[in-house]
Design an enzyme around this catalytic site. Structure first.
Site, PDB file in Angstrom:
ATOM      1  CB  SER A 138      14.198 102.480  82.630  1.00 40.35           C
ATOM      2  OG  SER A 138      13.821 103.657  83.321  1.00 40.35           O
ATOM      3  CE1 TYR A 150      17.763 105.411  79.382  1.00 42.79           C
ATOM      4  CE2 TYR A 150      15.882 106.054  80.717  1.00 42.79           C
ATOM      5  CZ  TYR A 150      17.002 105.261  80.527  1.00 42.79           C
ATOM      6  OH  TYR A 150      17.343 104.327  81.477  1.00 42.79           O
TER       7      TYR A 150
END
Length: 233
Positions: A138, A150
């Site tokens: 990501s 995250y």
């Protein structure tokens, strides 16, 4: 068909994983996808017309035994393994200072341990085919955001990709980290709404993954960051 490449995708029943599976099936590859939801996998198979070159496997990407079983099932069904795509992952969409720790363990295990388990389970087969490991990371694994646990798991995936490359390149195995920006997928379901601004589609990320997979022999595309135009961070 017996010589066509084989890919195993974790979290392949929806979102980016499903989009990659579609692209590869359309290209004549054989594909195994894993997921924790049997109903979702069954719906995905039915949506595609129950193709014989698609294997769906219920399993937890963070469970060592189940990951190993998925690799063995793909090898038994198709006879080889050319690519693994560590796509399974999710976010609790909270912060280290104000979030609920109850969900953090599962997120860390799925997002960080899961890719490592897939690498460990598949590396012997990938050595034989001089195949490729694809890790779905990501932009959050490159750009710090306030309190984002995250994001911390994706920083770990960024490191895992390069650490793995340095070990497996000696065996002719490639490693690609795909780091998407904001993508319109079920990832946002737990958040309650899509983020503002422009979004990529799962199909656009799948195109990037397949592009990296289909480079000429001897070419190792390592890190691909893909943002929607207009995303500043």
């Amino acid at each position: 068909m017996t010589d066509s490449p084989v890919a195993l995708i974790t979290g392949g029943g929806s979102g980016i994983g499903a989009a990659v599976a579609r692209r590869l099936l359309e290209a004549g590859q054989r594909v195994a996808v894993t997921g924790r939801g049997e109903a979702r996998l069954r719906a995905f198979r039915e949506e595609l017309g129950d193709p014989e070159n698609l294997l769906t496997l219920v399993g937890d990407a963070a469970d060592h035994t189940q990951v190993g079983a998925a690799v063995e099932a793909a090898l038994k069904a198709f006879g080889r393994l050319d690519t693994v795509v560590a796509n399974a992952g999710f976010a609790t969409h909270d912060s280290v200072a104000e979030g609920d720790p109850a969900g953090w363990s599962e997120m860390v295990l799925t997002n960080v341990l899961g890719p490592a388990l897939l690498i460990r389970a598949s590396i012997d087969a990938l050595k034989e085919t001089r195949g490729r490991i694809v890790l779905v990371g990501s932009v959050a694994g490159f750009v710090p955001t306030p309190g984002n646990i995250y994001g911390a798991t994706k920083w770990a995936v960024t490191g895992l990709a390069e650490n793995t490359r340095r070990e497996v390149t000696q065996w002719g195995v490639g490693v690609t980290l795909i780091a998407p920006g904001r993508v319109e997928t079920p990832f946002w379901d737990a958040h309650g709404s899509l983020p503002p601004g422009e979004l990529l589609t799962a199909g656009q990320i799948a195109d990037s993954i397949v592009w990296a997979m289909t480079q000429p022999a001897g070419v190792d595309v390592n890190t691909v960051v893909v943002r929607p135009l207009g995303q500043p961070n």
